[in-house]
Design a protein around this motif. Structure first.
Motif, PDB file in Angstrom:
ATOM      1  N   UNK A 296       0.807  -1.219   0.000  1.00 13.02           N
ATOM      2  CA  UNK A 296       0.000   0.000   0.000  1.00 13.02           C
ATOM      3  C   UNK A 296       0.836   1.262   0.000  1.00 13.02           C
ATOM      4  N   UNK A 297       2.152   1.141   0.322  1.00 11.61           N
ATOM      5  CA  UNK A 297       2.968   2.342   0.507  1.00 11.61           C
ATOM      6  C   UNK A 297       4.299   2.217  -0.201  1.00 11.61           C
ATOM      7  N   UNK A 298       4.740   3.322  -0.773  1.00 10.43           N
ATOM      8  CA  UNK A 298       6.086   3.485  -1.303  1.00 10.43           C
ATOM      9  C   UNK A 298       6.795   4.500  -0.414  1.00 10.43           C
ATOM     10  N   UNK A 299       7.985   4.129   0.068  1.00  8.28           N
ATOM     11  CA  UNK A 299       8.799   5.028   0.883  1.00  8.28           C
ATOM     12  C   UNK A 299       9.933   5.598   0.041  1.00  8.28           C
ATOM     13  N   UNK A 300      10.236   6.867   0.260  1.00 13.36           N
ATOM     14  CA  UNK A 300      11.302   7.490  -0.520  1.00 13.36           C
ATOM     15  C   UNK A 300      11.762   8.744   0.210  1.00 13.36           C
ATOM     16  N   UNK A 301      13.007   9.125  -0.037  1.00 10.99           N
ATOM     17  CA  UNK A 301      13.527  10.345   0.583  1.00 10.99           C
ATOM     18  C   UNK A 301      14.407  11.108  -0.395  1.00 10.99           C
ATOM     19  N   UNK A 302      14.414  12.403  -0.244  1.00 17.13           N
ATOM     20  CA  UNK A 302      15.472  13.244  -0.783  1.00 17.13           C
ATOM     21  C   UNK A 302      16.386  13.483   0.412  1.00 17.13           C
ATOM     22  N   UNK A 303      17.555  12.844   0.409  1.00 17.68           N
ATOM     23  CA  UNK A 303      18.423  12.878   1.590  1.00 17.68           C
ATOM     24  C   UNK A 303      18.704  14.296   2.079  1.00 17.68           C
ATOM     25  N   UNK A 304      18.780  15.255   1.152  1.00 19.73           N
ATOM     26  CA  UNK A 304      19.100  16.628   1.543  1.00 19.73           C
ATOM     27  C   UNK A 304      18.057  17.235   2.468  1.00 19.73           C
ATOM     28  N   UNK A 305      16.815  16.757   2.390  1.00 18.95           N
ATOM     29  CA  UNK A 305      15.739  17.323   3.218  1.00 18.95           C
ATOM     30  C   UNK A 305      15.715  16.731   4.620  1.00 18.95           C
ATOM     31  N   UNK A 306      16.372  15.583   4.816  1.00 16.46           N
ATOM     32  CA  UNK A 306      16.372  14.842   6.083  1.00 16.46           C
ATOM     33  C   UNK A 306      14.962  14.371   6.464  1.00 16.46           C
ATOM     34  N   UNK A 307      14.092  14.248   5.459  1.00 19.11           N
ATOM     35  CA  UNK A 307      12.731  13.750   5.688  1.00 19.11           C
ATOM     36  C   UNK A 307      12.480  12.516   4.825  1.00 19.11           C
ATOM     37  N   UNK A 308      11.791  11.532   5.389  1.00 27.53           N
ATOM     38  CA  UNK A 308      11.379  10.344   4.655  1.00 27.53           C
ATOM     39  C   UNK A 308       9.905  10.511   4.309  1.00 27.53           C
ATOM     40  N   UNK A 309       9.593  10.367   3.037  1.00 27.55           N
ATOM     41  CA  UNK A 309       8.231  10.551   2.550  1.00 27.55           C
ATOM     42  C   UNK A 309       7.555   9.193   2.359  1.00 27.55           C
ATOM     43  N   UNK A 310       6.221   9.211   2.478  1.00 26.84           N
ATOM     44  CA  UNK A 310       5.447   8.000   2.212  1.00 26.84           C
ATOM     45  C   UNK A 310       4.367   8.328   1.187  1.00 26.84           C
ATOM     46  N   UNK A 311       4.312   7.513   0.128  1.00 26.12           N
ATOM     47  CA  UNK A 311       3.372   7.708  -0.967  1.00 26.12           C
ATOM     48  C   UNK A 311       2.336   6.586  -0.966  1.00 26.12           C
ATOM     49  N   UNK A 312       1.056   6.885  -1.110  1.00 25.29           N
ATOM     50  CA  UNK A 312       0.095   5.817  -1.402  1.00 25.29           C
ATOM     51  C   UNK A 312       0.516   5.112  -2.693  1.00 25.29           C
ATOM     52  N   UNK A 313       0.435   3.787  -2.703  1.00 24.92           N
ATOM     53  CA  UNK A 313       0.970   3.014  -3.820  1.00 24.92           C
ATOM     54  C   UNK A 313      -0.011   1.936  -4.250  1.00 24.92           C
ATOM     55  N   UNK A 314      -0.221   1.831  -5.551  1.00 20.12           N
ATOM     56  CA  UNK A 314      -1.045   0.781  -6.119  1.00 20.12           C
ATOM     57  C   UNK A 314      -0.125  -0.184  -6.862  1.00 20.12           C
ATOM     58  N   UNK A 315       0.051  -1.378  -6.301  1.00 16.36           N
ATOM     59  CA  UNK A 315       1.017  -2.308  -6.884  1.00 16.36           C
ATOM     60  C   UNK A 315       0.598  -2.785  -8.264  1.00 16.36           C
ATOM     61  N   UNK A 316      -0.698  -2.906  -8.500  1.00 16.68           N
ATOM     62  CA  UNK A 316      -1.166  -3.418  -9.790  1.00 16.68           C
ATOM     63  C   UNK A 316      -0.789  -2.493 -10.941  1.00 16.68           C
ATOM     64  N   UNK A 317      -0.976  -1.193 -10.728  1.00 17.64           N
ATOM     65  CA  UNK A 317      -0.716  -0.231 -11.799  1.00 17.64           C
ATOM     66  C   UNK A 317       0.629   0.472 -11.665  1.00 17.64           C
ATOM     67  N   UNK A 318       1.191   0.461 -10.464  1.00 17.55           N
ATOM     68  CA  UNK A 318       2.413   1.206 -10.205  1.00 17.55           C
ATOM     69  C   UNK A 318       2.178   2.678  -9.938  1.00 17.55           C
TER      70      UNK A 318
END
Length: 305
Positions: free
Chosen positions: A168-190
């Motif tokens: 259900x979730x994709x995790x990703x970060x821009x290291x420069x921001x020092x924040x980890x983001x979480x995206x709603x994710x649909x595995x079937x469609x990407x």
């Protein structure tokens, strides 16, 4: 968390990264980005790791049926194992450009590839890094039908890519921001939804920047804190559950491996250490490991679709 860090292999990597475990081959793979090297190691063999050296920096790797995908500076390639010297180009890096010739060789510049991995549906995702590690010129891509499709832009250092076990979730970060983001994710469609800040290192008082990551079978996210000297574990709700200090300041990425997926392997770097720093941190540049109670997840194998 009471956990004893071990030096699994004494190495002198400049920028170790992208460890991933193949259950089928019982082999741990990883890269030294700056030296364009790919390592392959079977811990149970008792033998030292094998290496492949390519002509460009290699930001990350992923498993495929008969070998590996490698994100070289200029593009994504497939190499079969055992390696016969041939590389199959799958997609060009849209942020890498030819810049004439110097001393008879083509000079290229731009943003190289950095962190990446396959999602549960076996698509390959990969991000880039700003050449100066300062500006929002990098992006996150997904390899679709032989083309890298940009999914997120205006990044400095694309990092920390991981997926939740429930898909259900994709995790990703821009290291420069020092924040980890979480995206709603649909595995079937990407498809991904609107991201939100899931973890903010500043608000938690944690040192360093979020680098590579892995998710365990309980859905907890493990992040290597580069220049923070530790790996940390967050619950699915973003709560800090554990910190494991490592014997060097620059851990880069964790990965679960071993027959039961309960060994956490951690790559490290020496690139920002001077001679004094290397003497102080002899484990830097090596491969670390720690045994854990909670297992990780099997790494997906890329599928061409």
């Amino acid at each position: 968390m009471a956990a004893e860090i071990e030096i699994a292999l004494e190495l002198n990597m400049s920028l170790g990264e992208s460890p991933l475990w193949s259950e089928a081959r019982q082999t741990l793979y990883w890269v030294d980005i700056n030296r364009g090297m790919i390592y392959a190691w079977r811990p149970e063999s008792g033998a030292p790791p094998e290496t492949i050296t390519l002509e460009e920096k290699v930001g990350c790797i992923a498993l495929c049926e008969d070998g590996l995908l490698a994100s070289m500076s200029s593009g994504v390639v497939r190499l079969r194992l055992p390696f016969d010297g041939r590389l199959e180009r799958l997609a060009a890096n849209p942020e890498w450009n030819k810049e004439g010739k110097k001393e008879g060789k083509e000079e290229q510049q731009g943003n190289r590839f950095n962190d990446g991995r396959c999602d549960p549906a076996r698509r390959f995702w990969v991000g880039t890094i700003d050449a100066e590690e300062r500006h929002p010129t990098a992006a996150l891509y997904c390899l679709e039908s032989g083309e890298l499709v940009r999914r997120e832009a205006k990044l400095g250092i694309a990092n920390g890519l991981a997926f939740s076990p429930d898909q259900r979730w994709l995790y990703h970060t821009d290291s420069l921001t020092r924040r980890i983001m979480r995206y709603p994710f649909d595995a079937a469609s990407g498809a991904t939804g609107t991201p939100h800040t899931w973890v903010d290192l500043q608000s938690l008082g944690l040192p360093g920047v979020p680098d590579g990551a892995a998710v365990d079978s309980e859905g907890c996210y493990w992040s290597a804190l580069y220049d923070g000297g530790r790996v940390v574990r967050f619950s699915p709700q973003g709560e800090l559950l554990a910190e494991i200090e490592v014997p060097c300041p620059h851990p880069t990425m964790p990965a679960f491996g071993g027959r039961d997926l309960r060994t956490l392997y951690i790559t490290t770097a020496t690139q920002h250490l001077d001679a004094e720093g290397r003497a102080r941190w002899p484990a830097a540049g090596g491969l670390l490991s720690v045994n854990l109670d909670v297992p990780g997840l099997a790494e997906p194998v890329w599928s061409e679709n």
